[in-house]
Design a protein around this motif. Structure first.
Motif, PDB file in Angstrom:
ATOM      1  N   TYR A 113       0.852  -1.191   0.000  1.00 21.66           N
ATOM      2  CA  TYR A 113       0.000   0.000   0.000  1.00 21.66           C
ATOM      3  C   TYR A 113       0.893   1.247   0.000  1.00 21.66           C
ATOM      4  O   TYR A 113       1.591   1.510   0.965  1.00 21.66           O
ATOM      5  CB  TYR A 113      -0.904   0.029   1.246  1.00 21.66           C
ATOM      6  N   ASN A 117       4.197  -2.253   3.487  1.00 21.74           N
ATOM      7  CA  ASN A 117       3.452  -3.437   3.889  1.00 21.74           C
ATOM      8  C   ASN A 117       3.088  -3.314   5.362  1.00 21.74           C
ATOM      9  O   ASN A 117       3.720  -2.590   6.123  1.00 21.74           O
ATOM     10  CB  ASN A 117       4.291  -4.698   3.664  1.00 21.74           C
ATOM     11  N   MET A 118       2.054  -4.052   5.770  1.00 19.10           N
ATOM     12  CA  MET A 118       1.625  -4.015   7.171  1.00 19.10           C
ATOM     13  C   MET A 118       2.747  -4.441   8.117  1.00 19.10           C
ATOM     14  O   MET A 118       2.874  -3.920   9.218  1.00 19.10           O
ATOM     15  CB  MET A 118       0.421  -4.935   7.360  1.00 19.10           C
ATOM     16  N   ARG A 120       6.528  -4.409   9.072  1.00 21.81           N
ATOM     17  CA  ARG A 120       7.663  -3.534   8.764  1.00 21.81           C
ATOM     18  C   ARG A 120       8.865  -4.304   8.231  1.00 21.81           C
ATOM     19  O   ARG A 120       9.698  -3.748   7.516  1.00 21.81           O
ATOM     20  CB  ARG A 120       8.065  -2.750  10.017  1.00 21.81           C
ATOM     21  N   SER A 164      -9.346  -4.622   8.517  1.00 26.99           N
ATOM     22  CA  SER A 164      -8.354  -4.425   9.577  1.00 26.99           C
ATOM     23  C   SER A 164      -7.115  -3.676   9.082  1.00 26.99           C
ATOM     24  O   SER A 164      -6.308  -3.203   9.886  1.00 26.99           O
ATOM     25  CB  SER A 164      -7.934  -5.779  10.155  1.00 26.99           C
ATOM     26  N   HIS A 165      -6.961  -3.577   7.739  1.00 24.38           N
ATOM     27  CA  HIS A 165      -5.801  -2.885   7.175  1.00 24.38           C
ATOM     28  C   HIS A 165      -6.096  -1.416   6.870  1.00 24.38           C
ATOM     29  O   HIS A 165      -5.175  -0.663   6.542  1.00 24.38           O
ATOM     30  CB  HIS A 165      -5.358  -3.561   5.865  1.00 24.38           C
ATOM     31  N   ASP A 168      -4.181   1.448   8.643  1.00 24.36           N
ATOM     32  CA  ASP A 168      -2.792   1.533   8.182  1.00 24.36           C
ATOM     33  C   ASP A 168      -2.715   2.078   6.765  1.00 24.36           C
ATOM     34  O   ASP A 168      -1.799   2.836   6.443  1.00 24.36           O
ATOM     35  CB  ASP A 168      -2.130   0.156   8.251  1.00 24.36           C
TER      36      ASP A 168
END
Length: 487
Positions: A113, A117-118, A120, A164-165, A168
């Motif tokens: 994104y 990425n979610m 790290r 849930s993303h 972020d």
């Protein structure tokens, strides 16, 4: 430039952010405001980029309107091209193996994104993939055979982003746009220009003062301008033009920047063709020979012909590694035995070596050319007690001779004509022609695709006009490209 996110449904975007506008694809297609204003950077978040889909047409129309689409049509095509995906996998192989070493299964998907990425620990890999495939939301798929391989990469629909993303995702977008908004922007800039520099480069082609003069000239012509570095390949899609002010080479990130910029439709100096033609002396020697450009006697040496041509080589002679620059990789041999010894060492790194007649002169002419027009004329004198302009002593310190700059109208017409003719053989970029003068005749020594332009040297005669002339070339080419889109 204004930032614009285009989605197929406004409801898909979690919430409005302050630094950009969110519109539907239909509004982008038909609203006259978007048709008439050019300074938009368009982030295309449509569900699909397939041919003739809404996503395809958003990027297509953005390019036609003089906007900056992300992804561009070339990036969309590259995501579909297996050969390009394979090359990317090979180029990032070490990073891929290191990043995925702990994965237990034979398949892995990485959601990216805005370059992140979610998790790290995958940020570096995500960032590198974004450099190759600049699109807001993408998913990379990997398979493990003998090792991990990138099997495919493609866009993600906003609907495919887990709930849930989303927090972020918002954070990544805000961070992305915050970084982009930190550049000093002009309120009504026509175009945006990136200048590539490497702060770690020992001998950069332009000093800090010259770079500031380039930036001033660009802004006075209503261009946004930003300095980018070797790690900023992913940012190219944000600009209209790229000016490389770092020493170039084919097996180097500067060449990848030039290639990517060209693929994205940017106006780029130095273009990849010029880098290829100028930085490899084997290529350049053959090119000049084919076009009957006068040079010192030149020979091509490889392991199989050294014995046959050794006695034919003039002594002393100059031996050149094909990718040498700033006099590095260029040596002089005084005897045939010394030629054999030095060539044998140089052939360990390259299958071909250039040998050239030694032509001693107290100086080399340097004629600057841009867009096939003379820009400046200098004499570069040899370093003290040395036969080259540049000389690196045993302590690694660089010594170089002084220089003189002359009005173009005062130099020989033959010199000026030879420089223009030679530059036109290479291309229409920014070149520095190194030319020797002997017995009233002129000989091409080098064509440099990224010539030195330092404040107080090359600009000594025409001052700020030098920087303005180069920026005018960018404007002219950008205007021509924009006109071509709208006709």
């Amino acid at each position: 430039m204004k930032n614009l996110i285009v989605v197929e449904s406004i409801d898909e975007w979690p919430r409005r952010l302050g630094d950009f506008e969110v519109v539907s694809d239909i509004d982008y297609f038909v609203d006259e405001g978007f048709q008439n204003i050019k300074n938009y950077r368009v982030f295309n978040l449509c569900r699909s980029y397939r041919y003739q889909s809404s996503g395809y047409y958003v990027s297509l129309l953005a390019a036609a309107r003089g906007h900056k689409p992300i992804p561009s049509l070339s990036t969309i095509q590259e995501m579909k091209t297996k050969a390009f995906v394979k090359i990317t996998s090979e180029n990032l192989d070490d990073l891929v193996q290191k990043s995925l070493a702990d994965i237990k299964s034979d398949n892995f998907e990485l959601s990216i994104y805005f370059g992140k990425n979610m998790a790290r620990k995958y940020d570096k890999l995500s960032n590198e993939l974004y450099k190759y495939f600049a699109a807001p939301l993408i998913r990379a798929k990997f398979v493990k055979k003998n090792k991990w391989l990138l099997s495919s990469i493609g866009p993600i629909s906003l609907k495919d982003v887990p709930h849930s993303h989303q927090t972020d995702l918002i954070g990544f977008a805000e961070s992305y746009f915050k970084c982009g908004s930190q550049r000093k922007q002009l309120k009504s800039a026509r175009y945006s220009l990136a200048i590539l520099r490497n702060p770690k480069e020992q001998f950069p082609p332009s000093d800090d003062k010259a770079i500031q003069k380039f930036m001033k000239a660009a802004r006075e012509m209503n261009m946004e301008v930003d300095i980018i570095g070797p790690d900023d390949l992913r940012r190219l899609a944000e600009y209209d033009a790229l000016f490389i002010r770092e020493t170039t080479n084919v097996n180097h990130h500067t060449f990848r920047f030039a290639q990517k910029a060209k693929a994205l439709g940017l106006v780029v100096i130095d273009d990849p063709e010029s880098i290829l033609r100028c930085t490899n002396k084997v290529y350049l020697a053959e090119l000049l020979k084919r076009h009957n450009i006068p040079t010192p006697k030149t020979f091509m040496i490889h392991k199989k012909n050294l014995d046959q041509i050794l006695d034919k080589l003039p002594v002393p002679c100059v031996l050149k590694r094909p990718d040498s620059s700033f006099s590095q990789g260029v040596v002089k041999a005084e005897t045939h035995q010394e030629i054999r010894e030095k060539v044998s060492t140089m052939l360990d790194d390259s299958d071909l070596i250039i040998a050239q007649e030694f032509m001693p002169t107290p100086f080399d002419w340097r004629i600057g050319i841009v867009d096939n027009k003379p820009l400046y004329a200098c004499k570069y004198y040899m370093a003290r007690n040395h036969w080259q302009i540049y000389h690196t002593d045993k302590a690694g310190e660089l010594d170089y001779g002084h220089s003189e700059t002359f009005p173009l109208e005062e130099i020989s017409p033959k010199l000026r004509m030879l420089a223009v003719k030679t530059a036109s053989v290479v291309g229409d970029g920014l070149y520095g022609l190194d030319i020797k003068e002997k017995d009233g005749r002129f000989y091409i020594i080098e064509v440099n695709d990224n010539p030195s332009i330092d404040a107080g040297v090359e600009d000594r005669i025409i001052k700020n006009q030098l920087y303005e002339e180069i920026m005018r070339v960018f404007i002219k080419r950008l205007d021509r490209k924009t006109k071509g889109y709208t006709e």
